[in-house]
Design an enzyme around this catalytic site. Structure first.
Site, PDB file in Angstrom:
ATOM      1  N   ALA A   1      -8.458  11.642   3.518  1.00  0.00           N
ATOM      2  CA  ALA A   1      -9.706  12.014   4.172  1.00  0.00           C
ATOM      3  C   ALA A   1     -10.036  13.451   3.748  1.00  0.00           C
ATOM      4  O   ALA A   1      -9.146  14.189   3.308  1.00  0.00           O
ATOM      5  CB  ALA A   1      -9.522  11.933   5.677  1.00  0.00           C
TER       6      ALA A   1
ATOM      7  N   ASP B   1     -13.694   8.317   6.919  1.00  0.00           N
ATOM      8  CA  ASP B   1     -13.849   8.857   8.279  1.00  0.00           C
ATOM      9  C   ASP B   1     -14.529  10.222   8.225  1.00  0.00           C
ATOM     10  O   ASP B   1     -14.483  10.904   7.202  1.00  0.00           O
ATOM     11  CB  ASP B   1     -12.468   9.008   8.938  1.00  0.00           C
ATOM     12  CG  ASP B   1     -11.941   7.665   9.388  1.00  0.00           C
ATOM     13  OD1 ASP B   1     -12.729   6.868   9.921  1.00  0.00           O
ATOM     14  OD2 ASP B   1     -10.742   7.413   9.185  1.00  0.00           O
TER      15      ASP B   1
ATOM     16  N   GLU C   1       0.851  -1.198   0.000  1.00  0.00           N
ATOM     17  CA  GLU C   1       0.000   0.000   0.000  1.00  0.00           C
ATOM     18  C   GLU C   1       0.881   1.240   0.000  1.00  0.00           C
ATOM     19  O   GLU C   1       1.895   1.300   0.694  1.00  0.00           O
ATOM     20  CB  GLU C   1      -0.866   0.010   1.265  1.00  0.00           C
ATOM     21  CG  GLU C   1      -1.786   1.213   1.340  1.00  0.00           C
ATOM     22  CD  GLU C   1      -2.412   1.397   2.715  1.00  0.00           C
ATOM     23  OE1 GLU C   1      -3.445   0.761   2.988  1.00  0.00           O
ATOM     24  OE2 GLU C   1      -1.878   2.201   3.506  1.00  0.00           O
TER      25      GLU C   1
HETATM   26  C1  LIG Z   1      -7.545  -1.698   4.765  1.00  0.00           C
HETATM   27  C2  LIG Z   1      -8.053  -0.303   5.049  1.00  0.00           C
HETATM   28  C3  LIG Z   1      -7.753   0.741   4.171  1.00  0.00           C
HETATM   29  C4  LIG Z   1      -8.237   2.039   4.419  1.00  0.00           C
HETATM   30  N1  LIG Z   1      -7.902   3.037   3.534  1.00  0.00           N
HETATM   31  C5  LIG Z   1      -8.380   4.281   3.741  1.00  0.00           C
HETATM   32  C6  LIG Z   1      -8.089   5.345   2.831  1.00  0.00           C
HETATM   33  O1  LIG Z   1      -7.354   5.158   1.842  1.00  0.00           O
HETATM   34  N2  LIG Z   1      -8.622   6.570   3.047  1.00  0.00           N
HETATM   35  C7  LIG Z   1      -9.436   6.812   4.132  1.00  0.00           C
HETATM   36  O2  LIG Z   1      -9.908   7.947   4.268  1.00  0.00           O
HETATM   37  N3  LIG Z   1      -9.734   5.841   5.029  1.00  0.00           N
HETATM   38  C8  LIG Z   1      -9.218   4.586   4.864  1.00  0.00           C
HETATM   39  N4  LIG Z   1      -9.522   3.592   5.763  1.00  0.00           N
HETATM   40  C9  LIG Z   1     -10.271   3.931   6.987  1.00  0.00           C
HETATM   41  C10 LIG Z   1     -11.809   3.864   6.809  1.00  0.00           C
HETATM   42  O3  LIG Z   1     -12.221   4.864   5.918  1.00  0.00           O
HETATM   43  C11 LIG Z   1     -12.422   4.066   8.183  1.00  0.00           C
HETATM   44  O4  LIG Z   1     -12.128   3.003   9.036  1.00  0.00           O
HETATM   45  C12 LIG Z   1     -13.915   4.418   8.219  1.00  0.00           C
HETATM   46  O5  LIG Z   1     -14.216   4.899   9.537  1.00  0.00           O
HETATM   47  C13 LIG Z   1     -14.846   3.246   7.961  1.00  0.00           C
HETATM   48  O6  LIG Z   1     -14.871   2.876   6.658  1.00  0.00           O
HETATM   49  P1  LIG Z   1     -15.587   1.489   6.224  1.00  0.00           P
HETATM   50  O7  LIG Z   1     -15.516   1.413   4.778  1.00  0.00           O
HETATM   51  O8  LIG Z   1     -15.048   0.374   7.020  1.00  0.00           O
HETATM   52  O9  LIG Z   1     -17.097   1.809   6.694  1.00  0.00           O
HETATM   53  P2  LIG Z   1     -18.373   0.903   6.922  1.00  0.00           P
HETATM   54  O10 LIG Z   1     -18.160  -0.490   6.530  1.00  0.00           O
HETATM   55  O11 LIG Z   1     -19.513   1.645   6.331  1.00  0.00           O
HETATM   56  O12 LIG Z   1     -18.497   0.929   8.510  1.00  0.00           O
HETATM   57  C14 LIG Z   1     -18.468   2.158   9.228  1.00  0.00           C
HETATM   58  C15 LIG Z   1     -19.184   1.971  10.565  1.00  0.00           C
HETATM   59  O13 LIG Z   1     -20.597   1.832  10.330  1.00  0.00           O
HETATM   60  C16 LIG Z   1     -21.073   0.619  10.884  1.00  0.00           C
HETATM   61  N5  LIG Z   1     -22.120   0.117   9.977  1.00  0.00           N
HETATM   62  C17 LIG Z   1     -21.961  -0.399   8.739  1.00  0.00           C
HETATM   63  N6  LIG Z   1     -23.170  -0.734   8.227  1.00  0.00           N
HETATM   64  C18 LIG Z   1     -24.102  -0.421   9.152  1.00  0.00           C
HETATM   65  C19 LIG Z   1     -25.513  -0.516   9.231  1.00  0.00           C
HETATM   66  N7  LIG Z   1     -26.231  -1.027   8.226  1.00  0.00           N
HETATM   67  N8  LIG Z   1     -26.152  -0.076  10.360  1.00  0.00           N
HETATM   68  C20 LIG Z   1     -25.432   0.453  11.392  1.00  0.00           C
HETATM   69  N9  LIG Z   1     -24.074   0.569  11.381  1.00  0.00           N
HETATM   70  C21 LIG Z   1     -23.426   0.143  10.286  1.00  0.00           C
HETATM   71  C22 LIG Z   1     -19.861  -0.300  10.968  1.00  0.00           C
HETATM   72  O14 LIG Z   1     -20.033  -1.308  11.959  1.00  0.00           O
HETATM   73  C23 LIG Z   1     -18.761   0.692  11.312  1.00  0.00           C
HETATM   74  O15 LIG Z   1     -18.768   1.000  12.681  1.00  0.00           O
HETATM   75  C24 LIG Z   1      -9.034   2.295   5.570  1.00  0.00           C
HETATM   76  C25 LIG Z   1      -9.320   1.239   6.459  1.00  0.00           C
HETATM   77  C26 LIG Z   1      -8.833  -0.037   6.215  1.00  0.00           C
HETATM   78  C27 LIG Z   1      -9.130  -1.145   7.195  1.00  0.00           C
END
Ligand SMILES: Cc1cc2nc3c(=O)[nH]c(=O)nc-3n(C[C@H](O)[C@H](O)[C@H](O)COP(=O)(O)OP(=O)(O)OC[C@H]3O[C@@H](n4cnc5c(N)ncnc54)[C@H](O)[C@@H]3O)c2cc1C
Length: 309
Positions: free
Chosen positions: A52, A110, A18
């Site tokens: 972000a 985020d 990455e």
């Molecule tokens: C491998 C990896 C790479 C990343 N790369 C980046 C990056 O390049 N840029 C960046 O800005 N961030 C990045 N992130 C961070 C990520 O954007 C954050 O962790 C963000 O807060 C959550 O994104 P997500 O796609 O997991 O969200 P989601 O899967 O939508 O989850 C977010 C929250 O909502 C909850 N949720 C999901 N669905 C529901 C529902 N139906 N009802 C109620 N709650 C729900 C989940 O439990 C979780 O707490 C990365 C994270 C990882 C693990």
């Protein structure tokens, strides 16, 4: 090529890396030096993070396109739905298509700095699972239409979609079982594989994979691994609100090296600790290692050198 096909056809652990775009207005060299420096480990793909909202690192999609063209390695773009309408997202996905990139890590993203809660765009998505559905809809050639709620037929796409998984739970979701259910929705909506948040104990990964499998989720769960070189580096990671735990022995030893001013031993210990974790992951059946390089090839190279293949 779709990254899921790489995992499906792999006969040995898949190494991938990455990178992050540089600060706007600074050189791209560290990015390409990192790829060049790690080519001998034959990374199967390179993923490029996205900033972000409010931070200043543009260029995710063109950088991913250039890596694919110049190095002949598959690339993955990290994309979020922060502050984007569904139309913005369709348009962004066309940028990905026209760059010749086929792989997307679909993230919610985020909340912007200073905001506690994620607030979706009024015509956007609240969760990454909906973003996954939108990408899959484009794969069927269904594009946002001028008439709200309707779709216009166009050329189908062939995107491969990955999503984020959180072995220790996502910090916004105190109920870990619910968090896992949310992960299942992302996979049910079409995610092809999962890349994990970093962790520092292989058992945390294996327990997560067991729980994922028990949920009936049957896609590769790729461990995301962060090299650590010093106490200051670890401290920086721990200050991020990502809900990741660190074994005390790791913290204590790095702190001791810092107090002794012994940077070389700290680096060596960090490399040994993380490479032994990687070896345990591979021996335990992980599909590969996705290395968070932070645009620094040397630490990652030392760890790749120490991993038995
Ligand atoms: C491998 C990896 C790479 C990343 N790369 C980046 C990056 O390049 N840029 C960046 O800005 N961030 C990045 N992130 C961070 C990520 O954007 C954050 O962790 C963000 O807060 C959550 O994104 P997500 O796609 O997991 O969200 P989601 O899967 O939508 O989850 C977010 C929250 O909502 C909850 N949720 C999901 N669905 C529901 C529902 N139906 N009802 C109620 N709650 C729900 C989940 O439990 C979780 O707490 C990365 C994270 C990882 C693990």
């Amino acid at each position: 090529m779709k990254v899921i096909d790489i995992y499906s056809n792999a006969t040995k652990p898949v190494f991938s890396i990455e990178l992050s775009p540089p600060l706007n207005g600074t050189s791209l060299d560290p990015i390409f030096n990192t790829v060049s420096g790690l080519m001998k480990y034959e990374p199967a793909f390179v993923s490029v993070t996205c900033s972000a909202l409010g931070s200043a690192r543009g260029g995710t999609i063109p950088i991913a396109g250039k890596i694919k063209r110049d190095y002949g390695i598959e690339s993955v773009v990290h994309l979020t739905c922060v502050a984007k309408s569904q139309q913005d997202i369709d348009n962004m996905l066309m940028d990905v298509r026209y760059e010749g990139v086929q792989n997307i890590l679909a993230l919610r993203g985020d909340p912007p700095k200073g905001e506690k809660e994620f607030r979706p765009h009024e015509k956007g998505h609240r969760y990454a699972s909906d973003f996954v559905s939108q990408i899959k809809r484009l794969n069927q050639g269904k594009y946002i239409s001028f008439n709200e709620g309707e779709y216009r037929n166009g050329e189908p796409n062939n995107f491969c979609v990955s999503v984020a998984g959180y072995p220790e739970g996502h910090p916004e979701c105190p109920d870990k079982e619910k968090d896992l259910e949310h992960l299942r929705v992302k996979v049910e909506n079409g995610a092809d594989y999962i890349i994990t948040q970093l962790f520092f104990d292989p058992e945390i990964y294996f327990r997560f994979v067991d729980r994922v499998n028990n949920m009936g989720i049957r896609v590769p769960v790729v461990p995301g691994v962060m090299p650590v070189e010093s106490f200051a580096h670890l401290d920086f990671i721990l200050k991020q609100p990502i809900g990741v735990s660190v074994p005390e022995v790791f913290v204590d030893k790095l702190r001791k090296y810092k107090e002794d001013g012994d940077n070389a031993s700290a680096l060596q210990f960090g490399v040994e600790f993380i490479s032994s974790m990687c070896n345990a992951l591979i021996e335990g059946g992980a599909p590969g290692i996705h290395m968070y390089t932070m645009n620094t090839p040397d630490r990652a190279a030392k760890i790749f050198d120490a991993i038995s293949r």
